[in-house]
Design an enzyme around this catalytic site. Structure first.
Site, short mmCIF file in Angstrom:
data_model
loop_
_atom_site.label_atom_id
_atom_site.label_comp_id
_atom_site.label_asym_id
_atom_site.label_seq_id
_atom_site.Cartn_x
_atom_site.Cartn_y
_atom_site.Cartn_z
N GLU A 183 -1.30 -14.77 14.84
CA GLU A 183 -2.01 -14.36 15.94
C GLU A 183 -3.11 -15.64 15.97
OE1 GLU A 183 -3.01 -10.56 14.37
OE2 GLU A 183 -5.07 -11.35 14.33
N TRP A 191 -9.26 -12.64 10.54
CA TRP A 191 -9.81 -11.47 10.73
C TRP A 191 -11.31 -11.44 10.47
CZ3 TRP A 191 -5.33 -7.86 8.69
CH2 TRP A 191 -4.08 -8.17 9.67
N SER A 245 1.03 -1.17 -0.06
CA SER A 245 -0.10 0.01 0.10
C SER A 245 0.87 1.11 -0.26
CB SER A 245 -0.62 -0.01 1.17
OG SER A 245 -0.01 -0.05 2.30
N GLU A 252 8.56 -8.38 9.08
CA GLU A 252 8.41 -7.12 9.79
C GLU A 252 9.91 -7.43 10.76
OE1 GLU A 252 5.32 -5.54 12.18
OE2 GLU A 252 6.59 -5.23 14.14
N ARG A 267 -10.08 2.63 18.48
CA ARG A 267 -9.87 1.97 17.14
C ARG A 267 -10.99 0.79 17.27
NH1 ARG A 267 -7.84 1.10 12.20
NH2 ARG A 267 -7.54 -1.00 11.79
N CYS A 268 -11.83 0.83 16.30
CA CYS A 268 -12.74 -0.53 16.28
C CYS A 268 -12.57 -0.98 14.87
CB CYS A 268 -14.18 -0.02 16.52
SG CYS A 268 -14.40 0.92 17.74
N HIS A 275 5.85 2.51 11.09
CA HIS A 275 4.90 2.95 12.01
C HIS A 275 5.18 4.39 12.61
CE1 HIS A 275 4.57 -1.42 12.19
NE2 HIS A 275 3.17 -1.21 12.45
N CYS A 296 6.42 -2.85 6.47
CA CYS A 296 5.03 -3.27 6.33
C CYS A 296 4.51 -1.95 5.18
CB CYS A 296 4.21 -3.25 7.54
SG CYS A 296 2.41 -3.56 7.24
N CYS A 343 3.57 -9.43 9.49
CA CYS A 343 3.92 -8.52 10.44
C CYS A 343 3.36 -8.36 11.78
CB CYS A 343 3.72 -7.34 9.69
SG CYS A 343 2.12 -7.03 8.96
N1 GLN Z 1 -0.20 -5.20 1.26
C1 GLN Z 1 -0.59 -4.92 2.58
C2 GLN Z 1 -0.31 -3.32 2.61
O1 GLN Z 1 0.80 -3.18 2.20
C3 GLN Z 1 -0.22 -5.60 3.84
C4 GLN Z 1 -0.73 -4.98 5.18
C5 GLN Z 1 -0.54 -5.76 6.19
O2 GLN Z 1 0.70 -6.56 6.17
N2 GLN Z 1 -1.19 -5.73 7.46
O3 GLN Z 1 -0.87 -2.65 3.35
ZN ZN Z 2 2.50 -5.60 7.19
#
Ligand code: GLN
Ligand code: ZN
Length: 762
Positions: A611, A567, A439, A671, A521-522, A698, A730, A649
């Site tokens: 997770e 998720w 992204s 990550e 955050r929801c 981040h 990420c 990540c």
């Molecule tokens: N391809 C997604 C991005 O770049 C991966 C997002 C993630 O790892 N949570 O946003």
């Molecule tokens: Zn990621």
């Protein structure tokens, strides 16, 4: 047989709490207004639960941000750096700990946050000093009890909820390595005793102490301090009834604790682990007077309870302990489910009839009680509903396909070494190839555009055209920076799971199904209600367009089956791996379509694979068996020359690396910069190509060329140079364009430097 609840969602029906907190943080409302919103939510929650006839109703389950942070304030566990901040009330101190404090010369970071067991809820990690002192600091719990007395008709119903001392210590971390936090038990227990005495003075008879540590593989030390703590509590607070709760798995492995510890009641999770009932009943049937609370209604999923199954368990328990020694409840707090199905207006009635959110779940306890007392109608209706609905959305062909996975479906044609050679000849990438995770910044403009399209304010044609402009622009920027493998930027996606769930058959998005993830955050997890399949291609148009804009390689971008599953709210009428394989097959079809349209590199993101890991180590193998198989179904259909990437990540992966290698992706980007590449100690034997993230996305901070070069150098000492990729941790969607461009610019420079300086070592 008492009916009780462990905790109710606190975000408010329309996410009032989120809106109020965010308004307070940006100075749009004052603290009394915020408190009022909290009070209104609590009042509504208590009244709803009282109306549902619960015998014990949770209090102190409300939180402005996080219930673990509430505990830290109650116990006075406040790191020194926050005590010197110039603020004048406890609320602001609380928010400073949760979110950091930046003002004038002050720049104090937020406390660490991490996942609450294997859920998607995040808590603020308590931080302990070697000589940590504990003392009652915040009065929230006592105030909320006074408040609930005014609302609930009988004080007998009020059951304050706290995290128990051992789980609280467990959830925290030591500031220095010179001590073990479990050694603080003697300091912390007296404060718990004080709290309990105060609660008793307020007229309280039952308290709930949450000890989810009981479902983990407990060390001997943890068991010892557990016994110490609860012996002290029962010795010094004998007039208080303590309900000890465990959830998220079974406790039979740790039952030896209860040979020495006595509490009035113990709650067990029979949703996640129904098998433990037998062992626990035989343990308690003689001598002990303990009350057993049966966690029957699923607090982590959104389906109606199967009454037949639940009643069987209740009857078994009554038979061995007698009715007066049984309570019934959801398995865990209802924090993890949305509030009310009646807020959904667009879900097919046959699906909706099967669903149950928090408000419906507490009513189910009533139904169960009625059935136990002889009401057969309710039972019959429930059974036929459950039976019918699982056939409505079923697709035999899809079921068959997921059941008959053959070896060749989960196997690439050739071994990695052969694939690597072919890919290398074809792509001719430089050493240390550079790429990003997918992204690019999601600007206001893009969000507005998607919203307009969703509300049908602009035509599809116009929307497509604009998205394509964003893609073209992103590609131009990547070319200018000199990245080697480009991405289209994911501008058409609000969320990496929702985008696919909206397009897959058998899944739906809710209208108001919000669940707290952390603080304000929801998230709104999609619902997997039927057999899942792909109707049309989902990403091909965008990716193909992107490829048409450049001579460089474009990496197609998909979300993996395990992450989509993890998720979402998953159907509970078939084994989870069947559902995983169905999704995997849908993604496989998309992968093949991308390949067919000329895309040579495809990334299948699996950030959530860690997770989903079971809480007990003995269950890990079984989990990886099906989750890795699912990934391989989605990724194994392609030719040798097509390069499959995956990305992970949000966690540390050191302990599961050997499993990750079994996924057999050609490249994994992962990550690692936040832990300064500690990961490398685990991955030196990783067989395929790998891009350990070299900068933290981040933070708005721009990493320097030298620091990133150093990380590449570190990696090159552990891994064969020809296997190393250079990339961030990420995706860049939360960054500003300026930050992303400057960081990537430095990153490509660091890779170029590596190509010159590190080649000799190989
Ligand atoms: N391809 C997604 C991005 O770049 C991966 C997002 C993630 O790892 N949570 O946003
Ligand atoms: Zn990621």
């Amino acid at each position: 047989m008492l009916k009780h609840n462990l905790g109710y969602p606190r975000i408010g029906k329309q996410r009032e709490l989120k809106k109020a907190c965010e308004a307070y943080w940006s100075n749009r409302i004052d603290s009394p207004t915020l408190f009022e919103v909290g009070m209104k939510i609590r009042k509504e929650n208590w009244e709803t639960q009282e109306k549902a006839n619960l015998d014990l109703i949770p209090c102190n389950d409300f939180s402005f941000y996080d219930h673990v942070l509430d505990m830290s304030l109650l116990l006075g566990v406040i790191p020194e750096s926050y005590l010197s901040i110039p603020i004048n009330n406890n609320l602001d101190l609380y928010f400073a700990m949760a979110r950091g404090f930046q003002k004038d010369v002050w720049d104090i970071q937020a406390m660490e946050m991490t996942k609450w067991f294997n859920t998607n809820y995040h808590y603020i990690v308590p931080e302990f000093d070697k000589n940590q002192k504990f003392s009652i600091f915040s009065h929230k719990i006592f105030d909320e009890i006074e408040e609930s007395k005014k609302i609930l008709k009988s004080i007998e119903k009020i059951k304050p909820v706290l995290i128990g001392p051992i789980s609280y210590l467990f959830l925290g971390k030591e500031k220095e390595k010179s001590f073990h936090r479990m050694d603080l038990v003697e300091n912390i227990v007296p404060v718990y005793i004080n709290i309990i005495k105060k609660l008793k003075n307020q007229g309280i008879n039952w308290i709930q102490l949450d000890e989810p540590i009981l479902v983990l593989d407990m060390s001997e030390k943890e068991k010892d301090v557990f016994q110490y703590a609860y012996n002290e509590i029962s010795r010094l607070c004998s007039e208080m009834n303590v309900l000890l709760t465990s959830y998220f798995d079974g406790i039979s492995e740790n039952m030896s604790i209860f040979q020495k510890v006595s509490v009035q009641a113990l709650h067990i999770d029979l949703v996640e682990n129904p098998y433990q009932l037998k062992k626990i009943l035989s343990f308690f049937s003689e001598e002990s007077k303990i009350i057993l609370s049966l966690g029957l209604v699923d607090g982590r999923n959104i389906w109606k309870n199967n009454y037949f199954n639940s009643v069987k368990k209740i009857e078994k328990a009554i038979e061995s302990l007698g009715e007066s020694r049984i309570m019934i409840a959801p398995n865990c707090s209802l924090l993890h489910v949305p509030i009310d199905v009646d807020n959904e207006h667009f879900i097919h009635i046959d699906i909706k009839n099967r669903m149950s959110f928090a408000r419906q779940k507490i009513d189910e306890l009533n139904d169960l009680e009625k059935i136990v007392k002889g009401d057969t109608n309710i039972l019959r209706n429930n059974s036929s509903l459950i039976e019918e609905s699982s056939s409505i959305f079923s697709d035999p062909k899809i079921k068959e396909r997921a059941k008959n996975i053959k070896n060749q479906d989960i196997q690439r044609n050739n071994h990695f070494h052969i694939r690597q050679k072919k890919q290398r000849e074809k792509f001719r990438l430089p050493l240390f190839p550079t790429t990003t995770i997918g992204s690019f910044p999601q600007t206001k403009e893009i969000r507005n555009l998607r919203n307009q399209f969703r509300k049908q304010e602009i035509s599809k044609k116009k929307y497509d055209e604009k998205i394509k402009n964003f893609i073209t622009d992103a590609i131009k920027k990547q070319e200018e920076i000199g990245l080697d493998v480009l991405v289209h930027g994911e501008f058409e996606r609000t969320d990496m799971v929702e985008y696919f769930s909206d397009k897959l058959k058998g899944m739906l998005s809710t209208e108001n199904g919000w669940v707290q993830s952390y603080g304000s955050r929801c998230v709104k997890p999609p619902v997997i209600y039927g057999d899942v399949s792909r109707v049309n291609d989902m990403t091909v148009e965008w990716i193909r367009f992107a490829q048409s804009q450049t001579n460089k390689l474009i990496k197609g971008m998909l979300t993996g089956p395990v992450t989509i599953l993890q998720w979402s709210f998953v159907r509970d009428d078939q084994p989870i791996f069947h559902t995983a394989y169905q999704i995997a097959w849908a993604i496989r079809e998309e992968v093949l379509d991308l390949e067919k349209s000329g895309i040579q590199i495809i990334q299948i993101d699996e950030p959530a694979i860690r997770e989903g890991l079971p809480l007990k180590k003995k269950d890990w193998k079984c989990y990886f068996d099906w989750s890795i198989k699912a990934f391989r179904i989605s990724s194994s259909g392609v030719k040798d020359e097509t390069q499959i990437h995956t990305h992970m990540c949000y966690s540390e992966f050191n302990d599961i690396f050997k499993y990750i290698a079994d996924m057999d992706a050609d490249v994994i980007t992962i990550e690692s910069s936040r832990s300064k590449m500690e990961l490398l100690n685990a991955i030196f034997s990783y067989p395929n190509e790998i891009g350990p993230g070299i900068y933290d996305i981040h933070s708005p901070r721009i990493p320097t060329v030298v620091e990133m070069f150093d990380l590449i150098k570190k990696a090159s000492k552990k891994l064969p140079i020809k296997n190393i990729w250079v990339n961030p941790d990420c995706g860049l969607k939360t960054r500003k364009w300026k930050e992303a461009l400057m960081s990537l610019h430095n990153m490509t420079k660091a890779a170029k430097m590596a190509r010159i300086k590190l080649i000799d070592i190989s």
